[in-house]
Scaffold this active site. Sequence first.
Site, PDB file in Angstrom:
ATOM      1  N   CYS A   1     -26.688 -16.914   5.719  1.00 37.49           N
ATOM      2  CA  CYS A   1     -27.508 -17.606   4.724  1.00 37.49           C
ATOM      3  C   CYS A   1     -27.331 -19.109   4.888  1.00 37.49           C
ATOM      4  CB  CYS A   1     -27.166 -17.172   3.304  1.00 37.49           C
ATOM      5  SG  CYS A   1     -25.508 -17.668   2.783  1.00 37.49           S
TER       6      CYS A   1
ATOM      7  N   CYS B   1     -23.926 -20.712   4.746  1.00 34.42           N
ATOM      8  CA  CYS B   1     -23.127 -20.677   5.979  1.00 34.42           C
ATOM      9  C   CYS B   1     -23.350 -21.953   6.787  1.00 34.42           C
ATOM     10  CB  CYS B   1     -23.507 -19.460   6.826  1.00 34.42           C
ATOM     11  SG  CYS B   1     -23.169 -17.860   6.057  1.00 34.42           S
TER      12      CYS B   1
ATOM     13  N   ASP C   1     -55.009 -49.122  16.713  1.00 32.41           N
ATOM     14  CA  ASP C   1     -55.369 -50.094  17.736  1.00 32.41           C
ATOM     15  C   ASP C   1     -56.752 -49.673  18.231  1.00 32.41           C
ATOM     16  OD1 ASP C   1     -55.117 -52.115  19.732  1.00 32.41           O
ATOM     17  OD2 ASP C   1     -54.694 -50.518  21.168  1.00 32.41           O
TER      18      ASP C   1
ATOM     19  N   ASP D   1     -51.397 -47.374  21.901  1.00 30.73           N
ATOM     20  CA  ASP D   1     -51.078 -46.948  23.262  1.00 30.73           C
ATOM     21  C   ASP D   1     -50.489 -48.054  24.118  1.00 30.73           C
ATOM     22  OD1 ASP D   1     -53.315 -48.538  23.564  1.00 30.73           O
ATOM     23  OD2 ASP D   1     -54.211 -47.284  25.126  1.00 30.73           O
TER      24      ASP D   1
ATOM     25  N   ASP E   1     -48.611 -52.718  20.670  1.00 31.55           N
ATOM     26  CA  ASP E   1     -48.635 -51.882  19.464  1.00 31.55           C
ATOM     27  C   ASP E   1     -47.234 -51.444  19.039  1.00 31.55           C
ATOM     28  OD1 ASP E   1     -51.480 -51.867  19.467  1.00 31.55           O
ATOM     29  OD2 ASP E   1     -51.450 -50.293  20.996  1.00 31.55           O
TER      30      ASP E   1
END
Length: 718
Positions: free
Chosen positions: A15, A18, A412, A604, A608
């Site tokens: 569980c 644990c 962008d 990209d 950025d």
Amino acid sequence: MPNQTHTLTIHGMTCQACATRLEKVLNKKDSVKRAEVNFATETLTLSTESDIPDDEILTWIKKTGFTGDFIDGSSQIPISSNDKLPYRLIALGVLSLPFWVGMVGMMTGLHVLMPPNWVQFILASIAQFALAMPFYKGAWAGIRGGLLGMDVLVALGTSMIWAYSTYAWLVDAHVYFEASVMILTFVSLGKYLEYRTKTGSLNALSKLMELLPHTVKVKRNQMWVDVALADVKVGDILQAKHGDKIAVDGVITDGQGEITQAHLTGESAYLSKSYGDEVLAGSVVVDGSFTYKAQAMGAQTTLGQMTEALSHAQGTKAPIARLADRVAGVFVPVVVVLSVLTFLGNWYVLGQFDIALMRAVAVLVIACPCALGLATPTAIMAGMGVASRHGVQFLDAVALETAGQIGAMAFDKTGTLTNGQLVVVDSLSLSDMPTLLGVTSSIESHSTHPMAHAITAYAYDKHAPTFTAKNILSQAGYGIQGEISGVGVVKVGTSDFVSVNLDEKACAFMNDNPTASLVFVAINDKLAGIFALSDALKADAHMLINKLKADGITPVILSGDRQSVVDKVADELDIDGYGELSPQDKSLRIKHLQKTHKTAMIGDGINDALAMTTADIGMAVGGATDVATGSASVRLIQSDASRTMNIYHAYKIAKLTLDNIKQNLFFAFIYNIIGIPLAMIGALNPMMASIAMALSSLSVLANALRLKGVDLKEDLQN
């Protein structure tokens, strides 16, 4: 010495308590910087400040009551595939059969079908002290570790029933041996079904591994022979025919065909491949045949990197999981107190010891913390798998949760909303140098910016001469400069970067190209020329923006391009656009958006990266620079550069996953809120409580499995 990170599979957890116990024990170690255990994936991520011997780490784990195995990154991630019923569950099923017959007989009035008390005692004792031993071990480890879990409740409840029934048998009173055996059987069955679901249906890793063939045809000594995938080496020539799976990343050496690589991008479109083209592991040949040369194996392939990233991401925790962890940490002690109060209250009111005891046991059994522990990680596992199918990679669970909460997206422009395939549409030369284009492209060849690529491609088409440039310096978002022998210092970039005065010819050229992106060239601090570049919107940019708006997300453009160009794109998409922004300006705009929304930055390029780091979450589109990709917590893989719908998919999958987590937490809480009072008043006997307890965990798993059916690919087909 840098931090050492280890990943291990953990065995023996039953569980969430644990997992929490193991975390607590390991985080107390002086040499441990961070320990994080994921109950759903049954993995441990351990970061240490020094190089700790593997044996010592395994000893730490063993002392908390579990065992572990190291996972290394040298090959594919090991996936559990043990479908066999555990012997303990089979044995418990066999022991419970006489009780089933007896209970059915009692319901029909045939009490003689119930085994004699001495037989019941023997069967229950075998179940309690042999087959239930893992519960006792887990309970003792929990008590020593200071965090109590399900094992304590099951061990305590069944022991109480067995002890009372033994006493009742000796004094010739009614016994309840069947209850203890049935509880152990139902709980064990529930845990087995839970385990099967976690390691099978919910685990996308196993599906990724199924994409690889077990054997491949390899050219050895001028003959084609079947070779196990593990024995393939870099440089081997492999054969692929119709219907085959590509085994490794490689390059086609002969032949041609069509493949699909939907496992990487979420797009099922067929891709034509021929000599010199790259093929990726896990792709399927849908037509033709070819041979290819192995270039990357195992964890070094794109599929291997995806698998490793998914394994890491599934093993992390979302912030919302902290609520469940805090509740689970105090849950069992509270339940034990409620059980004692139930016993005392019912004994006082009813005056019947056995009934009071059975109700107290019912409270112990029904109040399982497993559903709480499973609520978040199972949904994360399912969500990560769906994301992988759609070409989206979340670096961790924090990124997935944050992506589901965003209220604004900043884009962008170039390469994100537009194709990024800029072309030179006009140029102006203010220099008497006949080789201006060659000088400019020689400097731009040192840049990764889309505008630089456009100019170098234009120069190539025009057969412009090339020059050797030295002392290259670049400034992200502004431009690049260098020195060319016999020419001088050449600057290429924005008007601010080249820092020259614009004459009438330059101003007229700019007015003639109001919607074009402009690149200025200065030689020895004198304006030498201007290039006008144009780009087009991606095929599904309008669909993307419309879907984001429909979901209440505010999209904006943050671009370094001039304002007139940004305005044109913004007007087409009917959103706000801000141009002529430096990387610092983009970051400031992101901070402004964050005052009212959780904000994502999608980009990209190198320019950025700062904004992506500033934003609550950064998304790098396919083909992004290494700097942008390294700054992003979400990576978007696109096989078709003209499409961008997986930006929306990233948000939508994250939102659905977050909703699923909230539903799971609701189910787990409401189950206990309703179930515990019913057990306290006797509306649920211990056997029914054990069934309900198992069903609570399975209901959470079933709800998480609903995410597996999410399919957003119709957006790609529109």
